[in-house]
Design an enzyme around this catalytic site. Structure first.
Site, PDB file in Angstrom:
ATOM      1  N   HIS A 126      32.693  48.156  25.106  1.00  0.00           N
ATOM      2  CA  HIS A 126      31.848  47.254  26.421  1.00  0.00           C
ATOM      3  C   HIS A 126      33.866  47.136  26.858  1.00  0.00           C
ATOM      4  CE1 HIS A 126      31.146  44.162  29.098  1.00  0.00           C
ATOM      5  NE2 HIS A 126      30.192  44.004  29.456  1.00  0.00           N
ATOM      6  N   GLU A 142      31.678  51.569  33.680  1.00  0.00           N
ATOM      7  CA  GLU A 142      31.207  50.469  34.449  1.00  0.00           C
ATOM      8  C   GLU A 142      33.281  50.408  35.185  1.00  0.00           C
ATOM      9  OE1 GLU A 142      28.412  47.613  32.864  1.00  0.00           O
ATOM     10  OE2 GLU A 142      30.061  47.326  31.529  1.00  0.00           O
TER      11      GLU A 142
HETATM   12  P1  PGA Z   1      27.969  42.745  35.921  1.00  0.00           P
HETATM   13  O1  PGA Z   1      28.799  43.055  34.165  1.00  0.00           O
HETATM   14  O2  PGA Z   1      26.775  42.971  36.570  1.00  0.00           O
HETATM   15  O3  PGA Z   1      27.652  40.695  35.671  1.00  0.00           O
HETATM   16  O4  PGA Z   1      28.946  42.264  36.697  1.00  0.00           O
HETATM   17  C1  PGA Z   1      28.341  43.748  33.957  1.00  0.00           C
HETATM   18  C2  PGA Z   1      29.033  44.290  32.790  1.00  0.00           C
HETATM   19  O5  PGA Z   1      29.506  43.915  32.235  1.00  0.00           O
HETATM   20  O6  PGA Z   1      28.187  44.936  31.620  1.00  0.00           O
END
Ligand code: PGA
Length: 254
Positions: free
Chosen positions: A99, A169
Site C-alpha cells: 500500500h 491507486e
Molecule cells: P481513500 O483511500 O479511499 O480514503 O482515498 C484509499 C486507500 O488508501 O486504499
C-alpha cells in the site's frame, strides 16, 4: 473477464478506535451483503482486531477478512510484525501488499515481491497495490507502474500468478476529495492488463483482478464500473470505516 463478481476491499487503516465500532461495521456489512451475491467483500481491520472480526464473520460466511500487511519472513524476531501464517490461522484470507502508505515508509518492490510470494504460499490472496506519484507527459508513469507489477510478481510461481489481485491507486488520489478523470483511470487499467498479457500471457491476465482505489464512494463507484468494463472492483479507505458511507457504497453497486 474471468469473473463477473465485484471485488470490494475495505482498508480500515488505523481505524476505528474501538473493537465495538469494528464489530458494528462487520455486522452491518454482513446484513447488507446478504442479498448482494454479486459482491465479494473483504474487510481489512487493524491487525489487533482481525481475529475477533474474522471469528464473527466466519459464522455468517458472507464477508471475507484480510490483513493490511504481513512480514516477508515465515517467522522470526520481528517485533510488532505479523506473519502470513498467523494471519491465516485466525481466519484472514487476503492481505494488502505495498500500500502507498507502507511504500512511503520505505517498502521496496523486492520486499513486496517477497510478501506476495509468502502470501500465496500460505493461502492468502495478495492485493498488490501499485500507483504513480504523478503523471508526466512522456508516459514514464505507465512504465513505472508496469515495473511495480512485474517486480512485485517476480517471485510468484507460474501456477499461482492468476491468484494475484492488483489494486491501482494513484498516490495523489488516496485521501483526495475525488478520483481522477475516468479516462485517466481507464488508460492505466488497460495498460496494467496489457502488461499482464505481455509478461504472463492471456490466461494469467484473464484471472488477475484489477481494482481501482482512491476517493471511492457511492457517488463515484457505479459510474467508474460502468465506464471501465475491465475493472473488477475497488479498494476503499475512508468510505469503508464510515458505517453510512460503506452501506451506501455497497447499495450503490447493486
Ligand atoms: P481513500 O483511500 O479511499 O480514503 O482515498 C484509499 C486507500 O488508501 O486504499
Amino acid at each position: 473477464m474471468a469473473q463477473t463478481k465485484i471485488l470490494l476491499v475495505g482498508n480500515w487503516k488505523m481505524y476505528p478506535e474501538s473493537i465495538e465500532e469494528a464489530r458494528a461495521i462487520e455486522r452491518r456489512s454482513n446484513a447488507i451483503l446478504k442479498t448482494k451475491k454479486h459482491i465479494t467483500c473483504v474487510l481489512c481491520p487493524p491487525a489487533l482486531f482481525v481475529a475477533d472480526i474474522a471469528r464473527a464473520a466466519s459464522r455468517k460466511k458472507i464477508v471475507h477478512i484480510g490483513v493490511q500487511n504481513i512480514h516477508a519472513d515465515h517467522e522470526g524476531a520481528h517485533t510488532g510484525d505479523v506473519s502470513a501464517a498467523q494471519a491465516h490461522s485466525v481466519g484472514s484470507r487476503y492481505v494488502l501488499v505495498g500500500h502507498a502508505e507502507r511504500r512511503a515508509l520505505g517498502e521496496t518492490d523486492i520486499e513486496c515481491a517477497k510478501k506476495v510470494f509468502m502470501a500465496l504460499t500460505t493461502g492468502l490472496v495478495p492485493v498488490l497495490c501499485v500507483g504513480e506519484k504523478e503523471r508526466d507527459a512522456h508516459g514514464q508513469f505507465l512504465k513505472n507502474v508496469s515495473a511495480q507489477i512485474t517486480e512485485g510478481m517476480s517471485l510468484v510461481p507460474q501456477h499461482l500468478r492468476g491468484r494475484v489481485v492488483i489494486a491501482y491507486e494513484p498516490i495523489y488520489a488516496i485521501g483526495a476529495p475525488k478520483p481522477p478523470q475516468e479516462s485517466e483511470i481507464h488508460h492505466m487499467v488497460l495498460s496494467i492488463r496489457k502488461t499482464l498479457t505481455q509478461v504472463y500471457g492471456a490466461a494469467v491476465a484473464r484471472n488477475v483482478s484489477v481494482l481501482y482505489g482512491g476517493a471511492v464512494d457511492a457517488s463515484t463507484a457505479p459510474q467508474l464500473l460502468h465506464a471501465i468494463p475491465e475493472l473488477h472492483g475497488f479498494l476503499v479507505g475512508r468510505a469503508s470505516v464510515d458505517a453510512k458511507k460503506w452501506a451506501d457504497l455497497i447499495i450503490s453497486l447493486s
